[in-house]
Design a protein around this motif. Sequence first.
Motif, PDB file in Angstrom:
ATOM      1  N   LEU A 196      55.347 -76.439  31.401  1.00  0.00           N
ATOM      2  CA  LEU A 196      55.559 -75.783  32.685  1.00  0.00           C
ATOM      3  C   LEU A 196      55.874 -74.298  32.532  1.00  0.00           C
ATOM      4  O   LEU A 196      55.291 -73.461  33.221  1.00  0.00           O
ATOM      5  N   SER A 200      58.471 -77.318  43.085  1.00  0.00           N
ATOM      6  CA  SER A 200      57.041 -77.517  42.844  1.00  0.00           C
ATOM      7  C   SER A 200      56.769 -78.633  41.830  1.00  0.00           C
ATOM      8  O   SER A 200      55.717 -79.258  41.866  1.00  0.00           O
ATOM      9  N   TYR A 201      57.707 -78.902  40.920  1.00  0.00           N
ATOM     10  CA  TYR A 201      57.472 -79.937  39.905  1.00  0.00           C
ATOM     11  C   TYR A 201      58.289 -81.201  40.127  1.00  0.00           C
ATOM     12  O   TYR A 201      58.221 -82.141  39.334  1.00  0.00           O
ATOM     13  N   ARG A 228      56.625 -84.704  39.883  1.00  0.00           N
ATOM     14  CA  ARG A 228      56.146 -85.025  38.522  1.00  0.00           C
ATOM     15  C   ARG A 228      57.292 -85.417  37.605  1.00  0.00           C
ATOM     16  O   ARG A 228      57.184 -86.380  36.854  1.00  0.00           O
TER      17      ARG A 228
END
Length: 119
Positions: free
Chosen positions: A21, A73-74, A77
Motif C-alpha cells: 500500500l 480507502s483500504y 481489504r
Amino acid sequence: MSQQLLEKQICEAFIKFQRELVGRGPEITKAMICRDMVVLRSRGVLTKEEKHVSSSNKGRALVKQLRMELRESYLERIEKIISDITKCQVMSSHGDISIRTGEQIEVFILNTDLEKKCK
C-alpha cells in the motif's frame, strides 16, 4: 490454531499489506488477540517525506488527514484479511496514528471471542 500462531500470521499479513500500500512496511508490528478483538500496534510507520512534512503543526495535520483518508480507502481489504485469517467476521474496526511518535494502532472487533476459541 494457537493464539501465538494466529497473531504471527496477522502480523505478517498486515506488514505485507502495508508494504504493498505505502511502499514500505512499519519497522515493528505486534498483533495481540484479546477476547473478541485483534489489536495491531505498529511503530515506525511514517515515510521520510511524511516525517519531513510533519515538522510543523500544519504538516502534522496534513499527514494525519492523509493517513486517515488512506485508512478509509483500504478498510474493506484489511478487514477481509483479518477475517480470512481468524475465520471470524469483523464487526467493526478502529484506527489512529500518532504523527508525533510515528505509531499506528488498529483494532478489529470480531463476532467471536477468538481468545477463548484458541484455548
